[in-house]
Design a protein around this motif. Structure first.
Motif, mmCIF file in Angstrom:
data_model
loop_
_atom_site.group_PDB
_atom_site.id
_atom_site.type_symbol
_atom_site.label_atom_id
_atom_site.label_comp_id
_atom_site.label_asym_id
_atom_site.label_seq_id
_atom_site.Cartn_x
_atom_site.Cartn_y
_atom_site.Cartn_z
ATOM 1 N N MET A 174 0.858 -1.192 0.000
ATOM 2 C CA MET A 174 0.000 0.000 0.000
ATOM 3 C C MET A 174 0.890 1.236 0.000
ATOM 4 S SD MET A 174 -3.295 -0.715 2.465
ATOM 5 C CE MET A 174 -4.055 0.830 1.932
ATOM 6 N N PRO A 175 0.377 2.376 -0.460
ATOM 7 C CA PRO A 175 1.176 3.604 -0.463
ATOM 8 C C PRO A 175 1.546 4.035 0.956
ATOM 9 C CG PRO A 175 -0.789 3.830 -1.839
ATOM 10 C CD PRO A 175 -0.956 2.574 -1.047
ATOM 11 N N SER A 176 2.451 4.986 1.045
ATOM 12 C CA SER A 176 2.838 5.529 2.345
ATOM 13 C C SER A 176 1.667 6.283 2.975
ATOM 14 C CB SER A 176 4.025 6.481 2.194
ATOM 15 O OG SER A 176 3.620 7.657 1.488
ATOM 16 N N LEU A 177 1.782 6.526 4.271
ATOM 17 C CA LEU A 177 0.733 7.239 4.998
ATOM 18 C C LEU A 177 0.422 8.586 4.354
ATOM 19 C CD1 LEU A 177 -1.054 7.745 7.540
ATOM 20 C CD2 LEU A 177 0.987 8.712 8.616
ATOM 21 N N ILE A 178 1.467 9.379 4.095
ATOM 22 C CA ILE A 178 1.240 10.718 3.551
ATOM 23 C C ILE A 178 0.651 10.649 2.147
ATOM 24 C CG2 ILE A 178 2.358 12.855 2.819
ATOM 25 C CD1 ILE A 178 4.193 12.687 5.134
ATOM 26 N N ILE A 181 -3.020 10.039 2.313
ATOM 27 C CA ILE A 181 -3.740 11.242 2.723
ATOM 28 C C ILE A 181 -3.827 12.233 1.572
ATOM 29 C CG2 ILE A 181 -3.668 13.259 4.244
ATOM 30 C CD1 ILE A 181 -2.375 11.428 6.370
ATOM 31 N N LEU A 182 -2.706 12.452 0.880
ATOM 32 C CA LEU A 182 -2.691 13.409 -0.230
ATOM 33 C C LEU A 182 -3.560 12.929 -1.393
ATOM 34 C CD1 LEU A 182 1.072 14.473 -0.287
ATOM 35 C CD2 LEU A 182 -0.877 15.754 0.618
ATOM 36 N N ASP A 183 -3.537 11.626 -1.678
ATOM 37 C CA ASP A 183 -4.369 11.091 -2.756
ATOM 38 C C ASP A 183 -5.837 11.426 -2.537
ATOM 39 O OD1 ASP A 183 -2.379 9.963 -4.310
ATOM 40 O OD2 ASP A 183 -2.603 7.941 -3.481
ATOM 41 N N GLU A 184 -6.271 11.425 -1.284
ATOM 42 C CA GLU A 184 -7.684 11.615 -0.979
ATOM 43 C C GLU A 184 -8.030 13.046 -0.594
ATOM 44 O OE1 GLU A 184 -8.831 8.614 1.810
ATOM 45 O OE2 GLU A 184 -8.441 6.971 0.402
ATOM 46 N N ALA A 188 -1.507 13.845 -4.633
ATOM 47 C CA ALA A 188 -0.098 13.583 -4.343
ATOM 48 C C ALA A 188 0.791 14.088 -5.477
ATOM 49 C CB ALA A 188 0.127 12.086 -4.133
ATOM 50 N N PRO A 189 2.021 14.540 -5.158
ATOM 51 C CA PRO A 189 2.955 14.970 -6.205
ATOM 52 C C PRO A 189 3.580 13.778 -6.921
ATOM 53 C CG PRO A 189 4.011 15.087 -4.078
ATOM 54 C CD PRO A 189 2.578 14.689 -3.823
ATOM 55 N N ARG A 195 8.946 10.876 -2.589
ATOM 56 C CA ARG A 195 10.022 10.234 -1.823
ATOM 57 C C ARG A 195 10.626 11.212 -0.814
ATOM 58 N NH1 ARG A 195 11.047 6.981 -6.533
ATOM 59 N NH2 ARG A 195 12.260 8.654 -7.503
ATOM 60 N N LYS A 196 10.774 12.471 -1.204
ATOM 61 C CA LYS A 196 11.319 13.487 -0.290
ATOM 62 C C LYS A 196 10.364 13.723 0.887
ATOM 63 C CE LYS A 196 13.816 15.994 -3.926
ATOM 64 N NZ LYS A 196 13.892 17.274 -4.679
ATOM 65 N N ILE A 197 9.081 13.753 0.583
ATOM 66 C CA ILE A 197 8.085 13.964 1.641
ATOM 67 C C ILE A 197 8.083 12.791 2.615
ATOM 68 C CG2 ILE A 197 5.617 14.195 2.114
ATOM 69 C CD1 ILE A 197 5.367 15.682 -0.562
ATOM 70 N N ASP A 198 8.136 11.566 2.076
ATOM 71 C CA ASP A 198 8.157 10.382 2.929
ATOM 72 C C ASP A 198 9.409 10.353 3.801
ATOM 73 O OD1 ASP A 198 5.727 9.419 2.031
ATOM 74 O OD2 ASP A 198 6.618 8.206 0.445
ATOM 75 N N ALA A 199 10.549 10.737 3.216
ATOM 76 C CA ALA A 199 11.803 10.783 3.986
ATOM 77 C C ALA A 199 11.696 11.811 5.105
ATOM 78 C CB ALA A 199 12.972 11.101 3.071
#
Length: 210
Positions: A174-178, A181-184, A188-189, A195-199
């Motif tokens: 599944m996608p990352s938490l952020i 959230i952004l998808d919905e 999402a970018p 990747r930068k946001i997840d890091a």
């Protein structure tokens, strides 16, 4: 889509099930016995159920090293409030309606411990100091006056096989938490920016855990 007749009374509900087993009735205790206290000392995770005056319910996970919930006496618990997202849903609910429900879990145990009571939010320095981790004290503690305690049987956790390694799921499926959230919400970018946001979230976890 038809879902059948709604159950609107406890009489209707009880008619669907066999009588409550005597042991299930007897196990309900008004205070924390020796085994309940040992369960809490071993537990690194508890779910906190709250409800506001309008009936809006919420369940919040709380976790720390085993024993993080302090046993002040056989009818009083204290839970540190660690840094979170600052929505303060549980804390606001407690101010409006102090009734709370707790569900304690221990990794490897199929049994759980249920505790019900009434909570208040406190900022007593002496209590908060006992909850310090990495030289950081919590902003406040949730102090629960216990009125119901009982061990819950293993059926739910055995059905779910939650502790069995072969039933662990791959988080990467599944996608990352952020991203979820952004998808919905705002969208999402692209992958590189994501990747930068997840890091950044992982770094935030390391720096703001306490």
């Amino acid at each position: 889509m038809q879902h059948g007749s709604a159950i609107t009374s406890e009489e209707q509900l009880r008619a669907l099930y066999p009588p409550t087993h005597a042991l299930a009735v007897q196990k309900l205790q008004p205070t924390l016995g020796v085994h309940a206290q040992e369960f809490i000392r071993r537990s690194p995770f508890v779910c906190l159920g709250t409800q506001n005056l309008d009936g809006r319910a919420d369940v919040s996970p709380r976790g720390d090293p085993a024993g993080f919930v302090k046993i002040l006496d056989n009818q009083t618990l204290a839970i540190p409030d660690r840094p979170g997202n600052n929505r303060l849903d549980s804390l606001s609910n407690i101010i409006a309606n102090p009734a709370v429900g707790l569900l304690f879990m221990i990794p490897g145990f199929d049994d759980t411990l249920r505790v019900n009571g009434f909570a208040r939010l406190v900022t007593e320095p002496e209590l908060l100091e006992t909850m310090s981790v990495n030289n950081r004290v919590p902003t406040l503690a949730i102090v629960v006056r216990v009125n119901e305690v009982f061990l819950h049987c293993a059926k739910a956790l055995r059905r779910s096989r939650i502790w069995e390694p072969e039933h662990r799921q791959d988080r990467h499926q599944m996608p990352s938490l952020i991203k979820m959230i952004l998808d919905e919400t705002t969208g999402a970018p692209g992958e590189d920016e994501m990747r930068k946001i997840d890091a950044g979230l992982e770094e935030d976890y390391q720096n703001t855990m306490y």
